[in-house]
Design an enzyme around this catalytic site. Structure first.
Site, PDB file in Angstrom:
ATOM      1  N   ASP A 124       5.466 -36.918  28.287  1.00 34.20           N
ATOM      2  CA  ASP A 124       5.883 -38.142  27.596  1.00 34.20           C
ATOM      3  C   ASP A 124       4.711 -39.051  27.251  1.00 34.20           C
ATOM      4  OD1 ASP A 124       8.485 -37.371  27.572  1.00 34.20           O
ATOM      5  OD2 ASP A 124       9.233 -38.922  28.918  1.00 34.20           O
TER       6      ASP A 124
ATOM      7  N   SER B 215      13.181 -30.018  39.457  1.00 36.30           N
ATOM      8  CA  SER B 215      13.180 -31.275  40.198  1.00 36.30           C
ATOM      9  C   SER B 215      11.824 -31.974  40.135  1.00 36.30           C
ATOM     10  CB  SER B 215      13.600 -30.995  41.644  1.00 36.30           C
ATOM     11  OG  SER B 215      13.820 -32.173  42.363  1.00 36.30           O
TER      12      SER B 215
ATOM     13  N   LYS C 293      16.957 -29.761  36.677  1.00 28.24           N
ATOM     14  CA  LYS C 293      17.590 -30.489  37.787  1.00 28.24           C
ATOM     15  C   LYS C 293      17.130 -31.942  37.741  1.00 28.24           C
ATOM     16  CE  LYS C 293      18.166 -30.806  42.782  1.00 28.24           C
ATOM     17  NZ  LYS C 293      17.860 -32.256  42.822  1.00 28.24           N
TER      18      LYS C 293
END
Length: 532
Positions: free
Chosen positions: A297, A286, A311
């Protein structure tokens, strides 16, 4: 069939009471509401409507996704409390060992410290209720110790070296809850911070820790999110913001009935330039994945460890009038490159979803990265170096670290599972606390000079024999170094604090050793990030 229908009836009824826009209720919902009215008013026998409603809500949510769930009023309080910044209580950390509450640490400035409770004390009675030797659950013990600020609780404790019980009257107060387990200098230039969850206070705790570490010479950072199951979404955004320069997309959420919402970094980040490695494992989930995904990224730092839990569903808490709560999945979250990291699931099949980590182990994924396979459709590219990353099943680390099972054996598992290592550590500390405090005034001295005596290890084996755990010489020798390290770390925790526990136990953390190697090698670090 009747049970399923009733579940739908009651659930829709409960939801419809909170809806003021009656025109939006479908014909099916009206039909179910009528059926609920009929059951409530005409059914032949008495019914426990509260239980029926709770069972119904639970039943209907089980038909949705693995993370939509219901909690009653008591469960809701217990679930949300660890993410809040404080609670009302007496201010101790404790362990239940052999049915006795041992105080591990007295929280500085808290009510217990003010009245004179000490680490090592054993609480025997709470308000004349015996809690020692009666196999009381931790939750039941906490209910007796916690209570509204300003109220009184009386405890009687056994203190080592004293014959009689000592009685204390403690006025409960606000007790801070911390989410930062450890913060220390792992070497001369690298700070180490371990975060256990993303709670209300987490961002402030991390910022404070980084400021202290910078004063000690920190120019690089290792952020340990191993085992961190997540928490508040906005806290994940705040933490990622500390590492990214302004106007960088951190995460976006979107659902069938929820418009896209973007979260961007600001210009207030406190660690935007130094090298950073984030450690993760299969239990990092999460909010941990939001931070890791954003850092990966933007090619801001290296993710190291094993593939995270996966998740990527956003739950909206919906409070109900009696203090209970529905946590309803309303959207998915996506990393800056567009990855949805939610692992696949079959609607209504929570058992298969919960077995997924076991399946990873059975496939050999925790030992070998070559066992992990992603389809081409889940390939994405990072936003700066255009490296290949994957979505649809957790965050795949840049550097894979296999699970280290070298020292783990069945014998170690058995003595650990019933708390013998903890118990031995507490016993040793009970008998030697004054001498240890005098001989090892700080963690540096303790870390360098303290050795677990052979007599303590022999006592552990004796305790295991009394617990009817069959001795296995080969397995004991294989696990001996791990057992010794764990005992030393537990003693350090009780003598000093949790941060010192991790300074000791991390000596056997292969992920941390590799993270240190990479972060101190700028060539390797930049090569992994595609910045050669």
């Amino acid at each position: 069939m009747k049970k399923n229908l009733l579940a739908l009836i009651l659930s829709i009824s409960a939801i419809s009471t909170t809806c003021t826009q009656a025109q939006r209720i479908s014909d099916d919902s009206r039909k179910l509401s009528i059926a609920m009215y009929a059951i409530s008013n005409f059914y032949v026998d008495d019914t426990d409507e509260k239980k029926l409603v709770e069972d119904a809500i639970t039943g209907i949510l089980e038909k949705l996704d693995p993370h939509s769930d219901y909690s009653d009023a008591e469960e809701t309080k217990e679930l949300t409390e660890p993410l809040d910044s404080n609670f009302d209580g007496i201010g101790i950390q404790f362990n239940m060992l052999t049915d006795t509450l041992y105080i591990i640490q007295v929280i500085s400035g808290g009510p217990s410290e003010k009245t004179g409770l000490l680490a090592g004390d054993r609480i025997i009675l709470v308000d004349d209720t015996l809690i020692a030797g009666v196999k009381m659950k931790n939750t039941d013990v906490m209910k007796r110790l916690r209570g509204p600020k300003g109220t009184e609780v009386r405890v009687k404790v056994k203190r080592n070296g004293l014959k009689d019980l000592l009685e204390f009257k403690i006025i409960r107060g606000k007790i801070p809850i911390f989410s930062l387990d450890a913060a220390y200098m792992a070497d001369k230039t690298t700070g180490y911070i371990r975060l256990s969850r993303f709670a209300v206070s987490s961002t402030g705790e991390v910022i404070e820790a980084m400021d202290k570490l910078k004063k000690q010479g920190m120019t690089h950072l290792i952020l340990d999110l191993q085992g961190n199951g997540g928490g508040y979404l906005h806290v994940a955004n705040e933490l990622a913001d500390e590492f990214l320069d302004k106007s960088k997309l951190i995460v976006y959420t979107q659902g069938n009935k929820q418009p896209r919402e973007n979260a961007f970094s600001t210009e207030k980040g406190g660690f935007e330039n130094g090298r950073i490695v984030i450690m993760v494992d299969e239990y990092s989930a999460s909010a941990s994945e939001i931070v890791s995904g954003a850092i990966q990224d933007w090619d801001r730092g290296i993710i190291l460890g094993r593939r995270t839990f996966g998740k990527g569903l956003v739950q909206k808490p919906i409070p109900l009038p009696d203090g209970s709560m529905i946590r309803l999945t309303v959207a998915r979250y996506y990393t800056p490159s567009g990855r949805n990291i939610q692992k696949p699931y079959t609607t209504g099949d929570d058992k298969a979803y919960n077995r997924e980590l076991i399946e990873r182990y059975n496939r050999g994924e925790l030992m070998n990265s070559d066992s992990i396979h992603f389809p081409d459709s889940l390939k994405f590219n990072t936003l700066v170096s255009k490296r290949t990353v994957y979505g649809g099943g957790g965050i795949m680390p840049d550097v894979f670290i296999p699970f280290d099972s070298t020292h783990y054996t069945n014998y170690h598992r058995k003595i650990s599972s019933i708390g013998l290592i903890n118990q031995l550590s507490m016993n040793f500390l009970d008998q030697n606390r004054k001498g240890l405090t005098k001989k090892y005034p700080n963690i540096q001295t303790f870390k360098q000079k303290f050795e677990v005596p052979e007599t303590a290890l022999q006592e552990l084996l004796t305790m295991a024999g009394k617990a009817e755990i069959e001795f296995d010489e080969e397995q004991y020798q294989k696990s001996r170094s791990l057992i010794t390290l764990q005992i030393k770390a537990l003693i350090a925790r009780d003598l000093f604090d949790m941060s010192e526990y991790f300074q000791i136990i991390n000596e056997d953390n292969t992920s941390l050793q590799e993270a240190l190697r990479i972060i101190n090698d700028p060539v390797s670090y930049n090569k992994i990030l595609g910045k050669e």
